[in-house]
Design a protein around this motif. Structure first.
Motif, short mmCIF file in Angstrom:
data_model
loop_
_atom_site.label_atom_id
_atom_site.label_comp_id
_atom_site.label_asym_id
_atom_site.label_seq_id
_atom_site.Cartn_x
_atom_site.Cartn_y
_atom_site.Cartn_z
N ILE A 35 22.18 66.14 40.63
CA ILE A 35 21.09 65.25 41.03
C ILE A 35 21.66 63.94 41.56
N ALA A 36 22.66 63.38 40.85
CA ALA A 36 23.25 62.11 41.26
C ALA A 36 23.98 62.26 42.60
N LEU A 37 24.69 63.36 42.78
CA LEU A 37 25.38 63.60 44.05
C LEU A 37 24.39 63.75 45.20
N ASP A 38 23.29 64.42 44.93
CA ASP A 38 22.28 64.62 45.95
C ASP A 38 21.65 63.29 46.36
N LYS A 39 21.32 62.44 45.37
CA LYS A 39 20.73 61.14 45.66
C LYS A 39 21.68 60.25 46.44
N ALA A 40 22.97 60.33 46.13
CA ALA A 40 23.97 59.52 46.83
C ALA A 40 24.25 60.04 48.23
N GLY A 41 23.85 61.27 48.51
CA GLY A 41 24.02 61.85 49.84
C GLY A 41 25.36 62.51 50.07
#
Length: 392
Positions: free
Chosen positions: A377-383
């Motif tokens: 989730i964090a990787l996805d939000k950071a792009g």
């Protein structure tokens, strides 16, 4: 006399001190100056060398310098003119400091100045572009002007905006030597096609950027398991080169022979960081999972990665000590409690928790899939990576 390789900022400062660009400043560590040099182990004097070991200068206890030779390597070295050389070659021109890629509006402003010398201020930490990209973009701008030359000046940032501004103005005036100086008006605008291509190459979108995924946590916290699971997802998805730098694996190969003293453990982390930074430099993904207990060394790794143009994504696997000790898969905690393992992190040696990791994960009572989803989730939000659609 010891040999010492200064930091990138100190090497930039050394070049400008020796060339006379900082005049009237001629030495390190003047009272009130941001141009400083830290020598190791309390040494008062040293022979300063470049990263390849080439002796550049000797520095005395008072910070004064005896030049030995000039830096001879690096991209665009031919453009690193001293102030005297620049004035001799470009007398009568208008000198223009450049700290970023020039826009169409910038170029239109410069066309009315006649002959110009673009001073690319490409020192450590002074531009959103990498030093090489700034010079490339400035050369591309010069090609779009009628009569322009480029001089590369490794003017670094020192973390003091006011002092750096004053130092930069002084350096530009020294290069101009009485000829006019023109400061560009700071306006937003579009880049010409050739310059835009350089900027795009140097500043890729997050999902195309080299990436270091750095898992840190106590022994038994689950960091290596999470790292391996994430690595599997990356390999299954494809499209990126992926390298695992697991702490134990690195110990057997890259750091064979090191002990588990604090100094050697930190050396091991810095070696991991250097390799990871080189992987990121070439657009790859490095997945690292050492304990890395000390904040200073983690920050050094982050600096290496970002200096190489990569992104640093810190995952703190924050499983409590009690749970890690309960698991004790390798029997290490029992040995540490019995005094058989000195300086064991969490028992006889501290673990400094990250203050602001990209994500914090506690694996207590959770499946690997559930804990890994926090990271995804964090990787996805950071792009950086979009893996949540993958079958975990």
């Amino acid at each position: 006399m010891i040999q010492h390789c200064p930091t990138p900022t100190e090497l930039d400062d050394l070049e400008l001190l020796v060339s006379g660009a900082y005049a009237p400043l001629t030495r390190f560590n003047e009272d009130g100056s941001v141009v400083t040099l830290d020598l190791p182990d309390g040494a008062a004097e040293a022979e300063l060398v470049d990263p390849e070991g080439l002796p550049l200068a000797r520095v005395a206890a008072d910070g004064s310098l005896v030049p030995l030779t000039h830096a001879q390597y690096g991209p665009f070295r031919r453009l690193h003119l001293t102030p005297a050389q620049a004035r001799e070659q470009h007398a009568g021109a208008t000198f223009v400091p450049v700290v970023d890629a020039l826009t169409d509006a910038d170029l239109e402003e410069l066309r009315g100045l006649g002959r110009v010398v673009l001073l690319a201020l490409m020192g450590t930490g002074t531009s959103s572009l990498s030093p090489v990209a700034l010079v490339r973009a400035t050369l591309a701008a010069a090609d779009l002007l009628d009569d322009a030359a480029v001089v590369a000046i490794p003017l670094p940032a020192h973390g003091d905006a006011d002092a750096d501004h004053a130092l930069g103005a002084q350096v530009v005036e020294t290069y101009a030597g009485g000829d006019p100086v023109h400061a560009l008006v700071e306006t937003a605008g579009t880049y010409p096609t050739t310059i835009a291509a350089i900027v795009d190459e140097d500043q890729p979108e997050p999902e195309e950027q080299g990436l270091v995924l750095f898992f840190t946590g106590l022994s038994g916290s689950g960091k290596s398991t999470l790292a391996r699971a994430l690595m599997d997802l990356l390999l299954e998805q494809g499209g990126r080169t992926v390298t695992s730098l697991d702490g134990d694996v690195v110990r057997r190969h890259l750091s064979a022979g090191l002990s588990f003293s604090k100094a050697d453990r930190e050396t091991n982390i810095r070696r991991i960081g250097w390799v990871a930074a080189e992987i990121a430099r070439h657009g790859g993904v490095a997945v690292c999972s050492p304990i890395a207990p000390f904040a200073e060394t983690r920050e050094q790794v982050q600096d290496m990665v970002e200096a190489a143009g990569g992104a640093f994504f810190l995952v703190h696997v924050a499983t409590p000590l009690e749970e890690c000790e309960r698991r004790d898969r390798k029997g290490l905690y029992a040995k540490a409690r019995a005094g058989q393992i000195p300086e064991f992190t969490g028992i006889s040696s501290p673990y400094e928790e990250p203050v602001d990791p990209a994500v914090r994960v506690d694996t207590t009572g959770r499946t690997i899939e559930d804990a890994l989803d926090d990271v995804l989730i964090a990787l996805d939000k950071a792009g950086y990576l979009h893996l949540r659609g993958t079958d975990v």
